[in-house]
Scaffold this motif. Structure first.
Motif, PDB file in Angstrom:
ATOM      1  N   UNK A 119       0.642  -1.266  -0.075  1.00 30.70           N
ATOM      2  CA  UNK A 119      -0.168   0.211  -0.056  1.00 30.70           C
ATOM      3  C   UNK A 119       0.957   1.567  -0.082  1.00 30.70           C
ATOM      4  N   UNK A 120       1.778   1.200   1.150  1.00 30.36           N
ATOM      5  CA  UNK A 120       2.827   2.492   0.990  1.00 30.36           C
ATOM      6  C   UNK A 120       3.242   2.706  -0.754  1.00 30.36           C
ATOM      7  N   UNK A 121       3.922   1.497  -1.006  1.00 34.38           N
ATOM      8  CA  UNK A 121       4.555   1.414  -2.475  1.00 34.38           C
ATOM      9  C   UNK A 121       3.702   2.227  -3.732  1.00 34.38           C
ATOM     10  N   UNK A 122       2.394   1.461  -3.278  1.00 35.68           N
ATOM     11  CA  UNK A 122       0.984   2.083  -4.614  1.00 35.68           C
ATOM     12  C   UNK A 122       1.376   3.704  -4.469  1.00 35.68           C
ATOM     13  N   UNK A 123       1.166   4.173  -3.138  1.00 28.68           N
ATOM     14  CA  UNK A 123       0.990   5.692  -2.748  1.00 28.68           C
ATOM     15  C   UNK A 123       2.112   6.465  -3.325  1.00 28.68           C
ATOM     16  N   UNK A 124       3.059   5.754  -2.933  1.00 25.38           N
ATOM     17  CA  UNK A 124       4.077   6.286  -4.079  1.00 25.38           C
ATOM     18  C   UNK A 124       4.392   6.683  -5.037  1.00 25.38           C
ATOM     19  N   UNK A 125       3.713   5.551  -5.780  1.00 28.08           N
ATOM     20  CA  UNK A 125       3.609   5.878  -6.975  1.00 28.08           C
ATOM     21  C   UNK A 125       2.888   6.709  -7.594  1.00 28.08           C
ATOM     22  N   UNK A 126       1.625   7.242  -6.737  1.00 29.94           N
ATOM     23  CA  UNK A 126       0.189   7.569  -6.906  1.00 29.94           C
ATOM     24  C   UNK A 126       0.756   8.894  -7.019  1.00 29.94           C
ATOM     25  N   UNK A 127       1.960   9.470  -6.241  1.00 28.66           N
ATOM     26  CA  UNK A 127       2.307  10.906  -5.390  1.00 28.66           C
ATOM     27  C   UNK A 127       3.495  10.857  -6.852  1.00 28.66           C
ATOM     28  N   UNK A 128       4.216  10.081  -7.787  1.00 22.74           N
ATOM     29  CA  UNK A 128       5.068  10.046  -8.123  1.00 22.74           C
ATOM     30  C   UNK A 128       4.603  10.862  -9.584  1.00 22.74           C
ATOM     31  N   UNK A 129       3.903  10.126 -10.005  1.00 22.31           N
ATOM     32  CA  UNK A 129       2.809  10.653 -10.936  1.00 22.31           C
ATOM     33  C   UNK A 129       1.543  11.779 -11.464  1.00 22.31           C
ATOM     34  N   UNK A 130       1.609  11.802 -10.110  1.00 20.78           N
ATOM     35  CA  UNK A 130       0.892  13.086  -9.914  1.00 20.78           C
ATOM     36  C   UNK A 130       2.125  14.678 -10.147  1.00 20.78           C
ATOM     37  N   UNK A 131       3.582  14.291  -9.392  1.00 23.44           N
ATOM     38  CA  UNK A 131       3.968  15.267 -10.437  1.00 23.44           C
ATOM     39  C   UNK A 131       4.562  15.222 -11.335  1.00 23.44           C
ATOM     40  N   UNK A 132       4.512  14.158 -11.527  1.00 18.80           N
ATOM     41  CA  UNK A 132       5.333  13.840 -13.173  1.00 18.80           C
ATOM     42  C   UNK A 132       4.306  14.711 -14.383  1.00 18.80           C
ATOM     43  N   UNK A 133       2.651  14.580 -13.859  1.00 14.65           N
ATOM     44  CA  UNK A 133       1.519  14.449 -15.367  1.00 14.65           C
ATOM     45  C   UNK A 133       1.902  16.872 -15.014  1.00 14.65           C
ATOM     46  N   UNK A 134       1.690  16.448 -13.374  1.00  9.71           N
ATOM     47  CA  UNK A 134       1.273  18.663 -13.369  1.00  9.71           C
ATOM     48  C   UNK A 134       2.735  19.143 -13.915  1.00  9.71           C
ATOM     49  N   UNK A 135       3.930  18.365 -13.574  1.00 13.36           N
ATOM     50  CA  UNK A 135       4.842  19.459 -14.126  1.00 13.36           C
ATOM     51  C   UNK A 135       5.013  19.473 -15.852  1.00 13.36           C
ATOM     52  N   UNK A 136       4.585  18.523 -15.979  1.00 13.71           N
ATOM     53  CA  UNK A 136       4.701  17.951 -17.663  1.00 13.71           C
ATOM     54  C   UNK A 136       3.290  19.445 -18.801  1.00 13.71           C
TER      55      UNK A 136
END
Length: 205
Positions: free
Chosen positions: A114-131
């Protein structure tokens, strides 16, 4: 020990990714503009700076008057940092190298996932908003008739790096298949070490 090593690697990558995301959120150089050879203008999510050799900075006073890309990027980056912080605590509980929930290996493995999935969601949000932020800046420059337009700055690259590291770390932390295979292998080896059960002895010779 293979899964423990993967979890430690994932935790370290996620921690570095979180630090990079926080740094990118606070950096002022999200977009930049050079006027002449010496005058520079930097704009971030929280303040803007301008000057020649000596720059002066001031915080954004009015949130509703900020450009939409600044408002949206600021909000999503804060959500990403918050989600990564929660994932950091959850992953700490679920990692094999910690003492939490030692008597519940299955629940411990699920918690780490669960912690890993939350990290992945957080990273994807960062990549999407930066792009998306970069796309908006590029579109504004193409539509603008100014000779000197804004460019995206170093904070964008730091944010991208933070998002990628967070996703990679979350993927290693969420590798529950490796954890399950190790647990299954240890159970099988333990069963081989146990002495065979003896059946009821017969009184007949």
């Amino acid at each position: 020990m293979a899964s423990s090593g993967l979890q430690l690697l994932g935790f370290f990558l996620s921690l570095v990714g979180l630090a990079a995301t926080v740094g990118a959120t606070l950096l002022v150089e999200w977009k930049k503009q050079y006027q002449g050879k010496t005058h520079r203008i930097f704009e971030g999510l929280w303040m803007s700076c301008s000057g020649n050799e000596r720059t002066t900075c001031e915080y954004h006073q009015y949130l509703l008057k900020l450009p939409r890309e600044v408002q949206a990027t600021r909000a999503v980056m804060l959500i990403s940092v918050f989600l990564s912080t929660v994932a950091l605590m959850v992953s700490t509980v679920g990692m094999k190298c910690t003492r939490f929930m030692d008597g519940k290996p299955e629940s411990k493995s699920i918690t780490a996932m669960i912690g890993g999935i939350m990290f992945m969601v957080s990273g994807i949000l960062t990549i999407i908003i930066t792009s998306w932020y970069v796309k908006v800046i590029v579109d504004i420059n193409q539509e603008s008739s100014q000779l000197q337009s804004f460019e995206f700055g170093n904070a964008v690259f730091v944010s991208w790096a933070g998002g990628l590291l967070t996703v990679a770390g979350g993927a290693f932390l969420g590798c529950r298949t490796c954890s399950q295979s190790q647990t299954t292998g240890s159970m099988i080896s333990n069963n081989h070490l146990l002495p065979p059960k003896e059946g009821p002895r017969s009184n007949y010779v």
